[in-house]
Design a protein around this motif. Structure first.
Motif, PDB file in Angstrom:
ATOM      1  N   TYR B  26       0.963  -1.497  -0.156  1.00 13.80           N
ATOM      2  CA  TYR B  26      -0.002   0.176   0.076  1.00 13.80           C
ATOM      3  C   TYR B  26       0.792   1.229   0.301  1.00 13.80           C
ATOM      4  O   TYR B  26       0.647   1.807  -1.120  1.00 13.80           O
ATOM      5  CB  TYR B  26      -0.928  -0.217   1.480  1.00 13.80           C
ATOM      6  CG  TYR B  26      -1.454   1.338   1.277  1.00 13.80           C
ATOM      7  CD1 TYR B  26      -2.778   1.330   0.512  1.00 13.80           C
ATOM      8  CD2 TYR B  26      -1.405   2.103   1.876  1.00 13.80           C
ATOM      9  CE1 TYR B  26      -3.480   3.149   0.427  1.00 13.80           C
ATOM     10  CE2 TYR B  26      -2.330   3.267   2.758  1.00 13.80           C
ATOM     11  CZ  TYR B  26      -3.467   3.690   1.732  1.00 13.80           C
ATOM     12  OH  TYR B  26      -3.771   4.977   1.104  1.00 13.80           O
ATOM     13  N   ILE B  27       1.629   1.261   0.897  1.00 13.87           N
ATOM     14  CA  ILE B  27       2.533   2.221   0.460  1.00 13.87           C
ATOM     15  C   ILE B  27       3.809   2.542  -0.305  1.00 13.87           C
ATOM     16  O   ILE B  27       4.030   4.244  -0.825  1.00 13.87           O
ATOM     17  CB  ILE B  27       2.793   2.754   2.014  1.00 13.87           C
ATOM     18  CG1 ILE B  27       4.875   1.479   2.280  1.00 13.87           C
ATOM     19  CG2 ILE B  27       2.635   3.126   3.836  1.00 13.87           C
ATOM     20  CD1 ILE B  27       5.869   1.594   3.754  1.00 13.87           C
ATOM     21  N   ARG B  28       3.694   1.667  -0.536  1.00 18.04           N
ATOM     22  CA  ARG B  28       4.561   1.533  -1.650  1.00 18.04           C
ATOM     23  C   ARG B  28       3.430   1.921  -3.750  1.00 18.04           C
ATOM     24  O   ARG B  28       4.480   2.271  -4.597  1.00 18.04           O
ATOM     25  CB  ARG B  28       5.234   0.436  -2.471  1.00 18.04           C
ATOM     26  CG  ARG B  28       6.201   0.405  -1.423  1.00 18.04           C
ATOM     27  CD  ARG B  28       7.471  -0.951  -1.874  1.00 18.04           C
ATOM     28  NE  ARG B  28       7.678  -1.480  -3.774  1.00 18.04           N
ATOM     29  CZ  ARG B  28       8.062  -2.302  -3.987  1.00 18.04           C
ATOM     30  NH1 ARG B  28       8.936  -3.064  -3.219  1.00 18.04           N
ATOM     31  NH2 ARG B  28       8.241  -2.080  -5.330  1.00 18.04           N
ATOM     32  N   LYS B  29       2.191   2.429  -3.331  1.00 21.54           N
ATOM     33  CA  LYS B  29       1.232   2.363  -4.359  1.00 21.54           C
ATOM     34  C   LYS B  29       1.272   1.422  -5.246  1.00 21.54           C
ATOM     35  O   LYS B  29       0.795   1.594  -6.430  1.00 21.54           O
ATOM     36  CB  LYS B  29       1.355   4.412  -4.925  1.00 21.54           C
ATOM     37  CG  LYS B  29       1.798   5.046  -3.843  1.00 21.54           C
ATOM     38  CD  LYS B  29       1.147   6.231  -3.934  1.00 21.54           C
ATOM     39  CE  LYS B  29       0.639   7.557  -3.132  1.00 21.54           C
ATOM     40  NZ  LYS B  29       1.191   8.812  -4.343  1.00 21.54           N
ATOM     41  N   GLU B  30       1.569   0.281  -4.681  1.00 21.50           N
ATOM     42  CA  GLU B  30       1.553  -1.034  -6.061  1.00 21.50           C
ATOM     43  C   GLU B  30      -0.356  -0.842  -5.521  1.00 21.50           C
ATOM     44  O   GLU B  30      -0.237  -2.167  -4.750  1.00 21.50           O
ATOM     45  CB  GLU B  30       1.879  -1.547  -5.717  1.00 21.50           C
ATOM     46  CG  GLU B  30       3.563  -1.209  -5.802  1.00 21.50           C
ATOM     47  CD  GLU B  30       4.129  -1.950  -6.040  1.00 21.50           C
ATOM     48  OE1 GLU B  30       4.155  -3.651  -5.805  1.00 21.50           O
ATOM     49  OE2 GLU B  30       5.506  -1.469  -5.870  1.00 21.50           O
ATOM     50  N   TYR B  31      -1.085  -0.384  -6.187  1.00 22.80           N
ATOM     51  CA  TYR B  31      -2.512  -0.239  -5.511  1.00 22.80           C
ATOM     52  C   TYR B  31      -3.646  -1.878  -6.413  1.00 22.80           C
ATOM     53  O   TYR B  31      -3.688  -3.007  -5.944  1.00 22.80           O
ATOM     54  CB  TYR B  31      -3.194  -0.075  -5.842  1.00 22.80           C
ATOM     55  CG  TYR B  31      -3.057   1.451  -4.668  1.00 22.80           C
ATOM     56  CD1 TYR B  31      -2.929   2.055  -3.876  1.00 22.80           C
ATOM     57  CD2 TYR B  31      -3.555   2.995  -5.917  1.00 22.80           C
ATOM     58  CE1 TYR B  31      -2.671   2.283  -3.300  1.00 22.80           C
ATOM     59  CE2 TYR B  31      -3.164   4.481  -5.048  1.00 22.80           C
ATOM     60  CZ  TYR B  31      -2.922   3.775  -4.008  1.00 22.80           C
ATOM     61  OH  TYR B  31      -2.217   5.540  -3.140  1.00 22.80           O
ATOM     62  N   ASP B  32      -2.880  -2.480  -7.395  1.00 22.80           N
ATOM     63  CA  ASP B  32      -3.325  -3.723  -8.554  1.00 22.80           C
ATOM     64  C   ASP B  32      -3.419  -4.402  -7.520  1.00 22.80           C
ATOM     65  O   ASP B  32      -3.834  -5.315  -6.825  1.00 22.80           O
ATOM     66  CB  ASP B  32      -2.997  -3.927  -9.416  1.00 22.80           C
ATOM     67  CG  ASP B  32      -3.387  -2.370 -10.699  1.00 22.80           C
ATOM     68  OD1 ASP B  32      -5.253  -2.238  -9.613  1.00 22.80           O
ATOM     69  OD2 ASP B  32      -2.851  -2.090 -11.014  1.00 22.80           O
ATOM     70  N   GLU B  33      -1.930  -5.226  -6.855  1.00 26.52           N
ATOM     71  CA  GLU B  33      -1.098  -6.038  -6.477  1.00 26.52           C
ATOM     72  C   GLU B  33      -1.802  -6.362  -4.754  1.00 26.52           C
ATOM     73  O   GLU B  33      -2.036  -7.422  -4.754  1.00 26.52           O
ATOM     74  CB  GLU B  33       0.203  -5.721  -6.671  1.00 26.52           C
ATOM     75  CG  GLU B  33       0.565  -7.107  -6.954  1.00 26.52           C
ATOM     76  CD  GLU B  33       2.480  -6.893  -6.784  1.00 26.52           C
ATOM     77  OE1 GLU B  33       3.509  -7.432  -5.721  1.00 26.52           O
ATOM     78  OE2 GLU B  33       2.776  -5.922  -7.926  1.00 26.52           O
ATOM     79  N   CYS B  34      -1.703  -4.551  -4.353  1.00 24.31           N
ATOM     80  CA  CYS B  34      -2.429  -4.838  -2.888  1.00 24.31           C
ATOM     81  C   CYS B  34      -3.435  -5.538  -3.488  1.00 24.31           C
ATOM     82  O   CYS B  34      -3.748  -6.420  -2.305  1.00 24.31           O
ATOM     83  CB  CYS B  34      -1.920  -3.583  -2.819  1.00 24.31           C
ATOM     84  SG  CYS B  34      -2.562  -3.305  -1.111  1.00 24.31           S
TER      85      CYS B  34
END
Lengths: 481, 413
Positions: B26-34
């Motif tokens: 989440y904090i790396r903004k990898e929203y899809d994967e998250c």
């Protein structure tokens, strides 16, 4: 408002060829109803030149009834019929519903951005900004004229088909024909119906090879096939024979072959013919038709290149307009707008009065909308409100008018009315960015971030460089975090 | 039915096993994967895991799906009703959906649970209350938030409420306090500058706007404000250079084109001025000041009929600007419509007391032979002129010239 004119360019070029036809020396003086007058053949030719086509055809029919194989008279009648029924087909070009559904030439279902006409507002297409240049109902920059072909939206969006089916005014210029060839067949039979004695030539029985060897007759015949009978198949047959008879050295035949192929839907073949015709001789109408082919193939870049190559196309158009002595509501309307922006308010209102008198249903809404702008310009908001109401009544799908009406409601403090007005405008005109943006701004101020977010994205889809929309989106995103 | 019978219970460790990974994505903004990971996790533990639900709510809200985020936060809240973070997010989603009252009630609930020392709760409460138009309560809540912990956004919100109430001086004080705390925030600097501009303190306004421009040189709003001050000091070329920067950012801004038009007017280039102003009017036909300016330019080019039209439309759009009536009167008197010009002057004078109104009125009366009435107006002008400060007196030399001329004509030496 289809620009309807006569195919007179070709006529002028080949009028001289008639001299090669045999002179009518077998006239019997005793049964001549034209006795004491000028030579009837000369009369027919003169009437053809003066564009008295109906009278010309009468004389020619009379003459042919007496002497059926007179080539000169036959040529005159053929040209007269063609010119009478011909339509400037470079502009009269509509894609039928069937072509839309069964498009064999589309290379991709969803074209890459900037390569297709189906989304004319995409950012890569450099054009006038939507904030400055208003759009028509169909999302095309406003030029003052709507021709049948220009209302055409391309396949690939899915939405165009939907809109074609749910067109608000069934049976007017804005509705789509079922198939293109169907419309031409209808035009063909209509023009034959109007002629006494039925078809002038029986195309099925013609010996193409014989005509191909007589270029002046063949050219008249070919034009007749294309614009009176609308039988492109036969025209292509004749063209193929004729072009080989002149050793492929005549640009005219290639252009007509291209026209025939185009009407048959064989776009690639048409392109080849046009290109090869242009190599022999550069002509404005060939360029226009070639560009039409690219438009149909949904290749805007190629079409633009073609338009750039051909010089002074616009100049020709304007000259033609002047020659035709156009006095339409659109012209009065534009004059009125010019007067308004020049500060001549009284002149401007008279012009709009004229425009309203000669207006048809499809332009009435636009004219009232323009009058509302004058009302806003002189600060008379009451008048503006009323004119906008009339505009919406005249054209229930006038998105800009609905939008401005909503703005006036907002100024009066009727927030809910304004809100529903913006929504309605957004539905009516999916091409315009103002209604969704206004809606979004209002929703944002009322605190409904969800709706605002969706609407502002819609606005940005229509006009990706709209600064205010971008700012609003940025603010919303900040709120979401 | 078998699965119901042997219903599995999950230990706390099982539910929280992947939380670190979710947080990391989440904090790396990898929203899809998250989101994929969250869905997978939720499936494994019967949708009963607080943290994944919470993060999923944040991501969906970021994507603009506020309804969905609200229901996710509510699910998370059911698992752990005492988690203040979840409560805050629920109220935030409600707030964004425009349900200000419900949002405010959720925050009250949190306060009742004992979370009184959280600035965010008080800040959000203030936002809800200001939307509900309970401005006094809103101010209290915001000040309480500030007393716990100071934040730019709280100051800005507070300032906005005060501006809404037209308490400009108080608003300025609030912003100045905020500036002590974060002196390099261009938004704050611009807002203070604009407020000073509104209260008429142009020099201080320019200080702040200039300061803001050093931090954010491309902000079109700041450029417009700074440019207008430069313009007031008749430095048209510098203002035009500033506007050129702004025109790249916002080419379709009516305000910008209006100011550019007035720059050209200041440089006595009337054609360019009219072109710019007309463009502005085209972009925003409802803006009265553009019409007013167009009227001014036409008055100067001695096209009085056009000037009259623009002034009248300007008055139609904004009937409570007294100067419009005076300008209208001037246009009318030039068009030899004496009676209506008088009426317009009377109207202007009735609305506001400005010595210019009386002076112009007196001039017109003298020109029409009404010396007695003119004297009356001139006396009133003298009274007001005496009260005016030196700066206003010196700003327009024509006033002095006209005054001495009238003195001679009316015999008031």
């Amino acid at each position: 408002m289809a620009a309807r004119g006569r195919l007179d360019t070709a006529a002028r070029q080949f009028a001289g060829d008639a001299k090669t036809a045999t002179l009518s020396d077998k006239w019997h003086a005793d049964s001549n109803p034209f006795q004491g007058l000028v030579d009837p053949v000369h009369l027919a030719l003169s009437r053809l030149r003066r564009r008295n086509y109906d009278k010309c055809i009468d004389v020619a029919t009379e003459l042919l009834g007496r002497h059926g194989v007179d080539q000169q008279v036959w040529w005159i009648k053929c040209r007269a019929l063609t010119n009478k029924n011909g339509i400037v087909d470079t502009e009269f070009d509509e894609e039928g519903l069937a072509e839309l559904l069964l498009d064999e030439n589309a290379t991709a279902q969803v074209p890459r951005p900037g390569t297709s006409l189906s989304r004319p507002q995409s950012s890569t297409v450099s054009g006038p900004s939507p904030a400055v240049r208003p759009m028509t109902n169909n999302g095309r920059p406003l030029s003052g004229f709507s021709r049948p072909g220009s209302g055409l939206t391309k396949p690939g969006t899915g939405m165009s088909l939907e809109r074609a089916m749910t067109s608000s005014r069934v049976g007017t210029a804005m509705t789509r024909p079922v198939t293109t060839s169907g419309r031409f067949v209808r035009l063909g039979t209509a023009s034959l119906q109007s002629e006494p004695g039925g078809a002038f030539v029986n195309l099925e029985k013609l010996n193409m090879q014989k005509y191909a060897e007589r270029p002046s007759l063949a050219k008249a015949l070919c034009d007749y096939m294309l614009s009176v009978e609308h039988n492109p198949r036969k025209a292509v047959e004749l063209g193929a024979a004729a072009t080989s008879a002149v050793n492929f050295a005549d640009w005219w035949w290639k252009m007509k072959l291209g026209r025939g192929y185009y009407q048959l839907g064989l776009l690639r073949e048409a392109e080849l013919q046009y290109l090869s015709s242009l190599k022999l001789q550069e002509m404005v109408c060939t360029y226009l038709q070639l560009a039409n082919v690219y438009l149909r193939l949904d290749q805007p870049r190629n079409a633009l290149d073609v338009y750039k190559q051909s010089p002074e196309v616009a100049l020709r158009y304007y000259r033609r307009l002047l020659q035709m002595g156009v006095s339409s509501s659109a012209l009065w309307n534009n004059l009125g707008l010019c007067c308004f922006y020049a500060g001549l308010y009284d002149m401007s209102l008279t012009c709009f009065e004229q425009a309203l008198i000669s207006a048809e249903d499809d332009t009435l809404g636009d004219i009232w909308y323009n009058i509302s702008h004058i009302a806003i310009g002189i600060g008379d908001l009451g008048l503006a409100y009323q004119t906008l109401k009339v505009a919406v009544a005249a054209d229930p799908n006038h998105a800009e008018a609905t939008n401005n009406l909503a703005i006036l409601e907002l100024r009066k403090g009727n927030v809910e009315l304004a809100r529903s007005g913006f929504k309605e405008a957004g539905k009516q005109g999916p091409h315009a960015f103002e209604p969704p943006f206004n809606s979004a701004l209002l929703a944002y101020k009322l605190g409904d971030a969800q709706e605002s977010f969706q609407l502002v994205q819609q606005a940005l889809l229509c006009y990706p460089d709209h600064v205010e929309s971008k700012e609003l989106l940025e603010q919303l995103k900040q709120k979401f975090n | 039915m078998a699965s119901v019978l042997k219903k599995q219970t999950f230990s706390k460790e099982q539910r929280q096993k992947r939380n670190y990974l979710i947080h990391w994505l989440y904090i790396r903004k990898e929203y899809d994967e998250c989101l994929e990971l969250i869905d997978d996790t939720l499936k494994k533990v019967d949708q009963l895991a607080e943290y994944p639900l919470f993060i999923k709510g944040l991501i969906t809200r970021h994507q603009g799906k506020i309804h969905e985020s609200l229901s996710l936060f509510q699910q998370a809240g059911q698992i752990n009703p005492r988690n203040v973070e979840t409560i805050k997010q629920i109220s935030r989603s409600l707030f964004l959906l425009g349900r200000h009252k419900a949002a405010s009630e959720v925050l009250d609930e949190a306060i009742r649970l004992g979370f009184t020392e959280d600035w965010e709760i008080w800040h959000n409460k203030g936002m809800c209350l200001s939307q509900l138009k309970r401005l006094e309560d809103a101010k209290d809540a915001l000040m309480r938030a500030n007393s716990i912990q100071r934040h730019d956004c709280t100051f800005i919100q507070l300032g906005q409420i005060l501006t809404q109430e037209e308490k400009y001086q108080e608003a300025i004080d609030v912003y100045l306090e905020a500036l002590e705390f974060s002196p390099e925030n261009p938004e704050l600097l611009t807002t203070v500058g604009l407020l000073y501009l509104r209260t008429g303190e142009n020099f201080r306004a320019f200080d702040f706007l200039g300061n803001s421009l050093t931090h954010d040189p491309r902000n079109s709003k700041t450029i417009l404000a700074a440019g207008s001050i430069i313009q007031d000091h008749s430095d048209m070329d510098v203002a035009l250079v500033k506007y050129r920067v702004a025109a790249v950012q916002t080419p379709n801004s009516a305000q910008l084109w209006n100011n550019i038009g007035m720059c050209f007017f200041g440089k006595q280039r009337h054609v360019a001025a009219i072109a710019c102003l007309k463009k502005a009017l085209y972009l925003d036909p409802f803006e009265w000041i553009i019409s007013y300016n167009l009227g001014l330019v036409h008055l100067h080019t001695e096209q009085y009929a056009s000037a009259f039209h623009y002034f009248s439309s300007s008055i139609n759009l904004k009937p409570d600007f007294p100067s419009s009536y005076m300008q209208l009167a001037i246009a009318l008197s030039r068009l030899d419509d004496y009676d209506n010009a008088c009426a317009a002057y009377e109207k202007a004078i009735e609305m506001d007391s400005d010595f210019l109104f009386h002076l112009n009125y007196a001039v017109m009366l003298v020109n029409n032979g009404q010396v007695d009435k003119a004297r009356e107006q001139f006396d009133q002008f003298e009274a007001l002129y005496a009260e005016a400060d030196e700066e206003t007196k010196n700003s327009d030399k024509d006033v002095g010239v006209m005054r001495s001329l009238l003195m001679n004509v009316l015999g008031r030496n």
